[in-house]
Scaffold this motif. Structure first.
Motif, short mmCIF file in Angstrom:
data_model
loop_
_atom_site.label_atom_id
_atom_site.label_comp_id
_atom_site.label_asym_id
_atom_site.label_seq_id
_atom_site.Cartn_x
_atom_site.Cartn_y
_atom_site.Cartn_z
N SER A 1 82.36 -76.50 40.74
CA SER A 1 83.64 -77.03 40.28
C SER A 1 84.79 -76.54 41.15
N GLU A 2 84.53 -75.44 41.90
CA GLU A 2 85.54 -74.92 42.82
C GLU A 2 85.07 -75.10 44.26
N ILE A 3 85.94 -75.63 45.11
CA ILE A 3 85.61 -75.85 46.51
C ILE A 3 86.72 -75.28 47.37
N TYR A 4 86.34 -74.37 48.27
CA TYR A 4 87.32 -73.78 49.19
C TYR A 4 87.31 -74.57 50.48
N CYS A 5 88.49 -75.00 50.91
CA CYS A 5 88.62 -75.76 52.16
C CYS A 5 89.60 -75.06 53.08
N GLN A 6 89.42 -75.32 54.37
CA GLN A 6 90.22 -74.63 55.39
C GLN A 6 90.64 -75.63 56.46
N ASP A 7 91.93 -75.64 56.79
CA ASP A 7 92.41 -76.39 57.94
C ASP A 7 93.58 -75.65 58.54
N ASP A 8 94.34 -76.31 59.42
CA ASP A 8 95.41 -75.59 60.10
C ASP A 8 96.56 -75.20 59.18
N ARG A 9 96.58 -75.74 57.94
CA ARG A 9 97.60 -75.33 56.98
C ARG A 9 97.20 -74.06 56.24
N GLY A 10 95.96 -73.64 56.44
CA GLY A 10 95.48 -72.46 55.75
C GLY A 10 94.35 -72.80 54.80
#
Length: 217
Positions: A3-12
């Protein structure tokens, strides 16, 4: 499946919570985050273009084939994409002062640097993920991300330790390694050995803290 997904991009980094109870009382800020998630993951495009037959099957991995090799390949490509975003954000321009997927012979031909020391006596055509050229230095860059453990991590750590030591003997060349992932938890000792001899080894948090602007000068 979580139910929780951590995502990462150039915004943090962003932790998305798709708990049904939370979704039913979402704030406008939460909704903006979910829209951002759908856009950046390409799910809006998949639905709009009817690229997939069954969204549930797709996200469960049936259509994408989430075998272990596939996960490793995707993780590596995603890390490359992330690092490239930060390179661009730091002001470097592709084809001008940063280059993607350059071989040793390309570097030698372009800037006249003798890379014999890292080419296994001229028998290996090593390819670097990125190369950044500044006024006084050529930076050769490797990137990877490991979500799981395995012998590959120890092999990589040993290989890059050797590469770092060899590159230190070449004037005008600096080797930089960007890596991350919980897989390193199972290979801490090998990573530490490399960390002890390698000046420029960084993770995603370092990228967020503008390490590229600090190092590549």
């Amino acid at each position: 499946r979580a139910s929780e997904i951590y995502c990462q991009d150039d915004r943090g980094g962003i932790l998305f919570n798709f708990n049904p109870k939370k979704l039913s009382v979402s704030t406008e800020d939460d909704l903006d985050k979910y829209v951002y998630f759908m856009k950046k993951t390409g799910l809006f495009n998949l639905l709009r273009e009817h690229i997939i037959n069954n969204l549930v099957d797709y996200v469960m991995g049936v259509e994408t084939g989430l075998d272990s090799n596939g996960r490793k390949n995707r993780g590596g490509h995603l890390m490359e994409d992330l690092v490239e975003q930060f390179i661009i954000k730091a002001g470097f321009v592709k084809g001008i002062n940063y280059f993607k997927e350059m071989y040793i012979f390309d570097i030698t031909e372009k800037w006249g640097i003798d890379l014999f020391a890292i080419s296994n006596q001229g028998t290996t055509e090593k390819r670097f993920d990125f190369v950044i050229k500044t006024a006084n230095m050529v930076y050769v860059i490797e990137t990877n991300f490991y979500s799981g453990g395995g012998s590959k991590l120890n092999e990589t750590a040993r290989s890059y330790k050797t590469l770092a030591l060899e590159s230190n003997t070449i004037d005008g060349l600096t080797f930089v390694w960007f890596t991350d992932g919980k897989g390193w938890n199972s290979a801490k000792n090998n990573l530490k050995e490399t960390f002890d001899v390698m000046e420029h080894i960084y993770n995603i948090k370092d990228l967020e803290n503008n390490i590229i602007s600090e190092v590549f000068k």
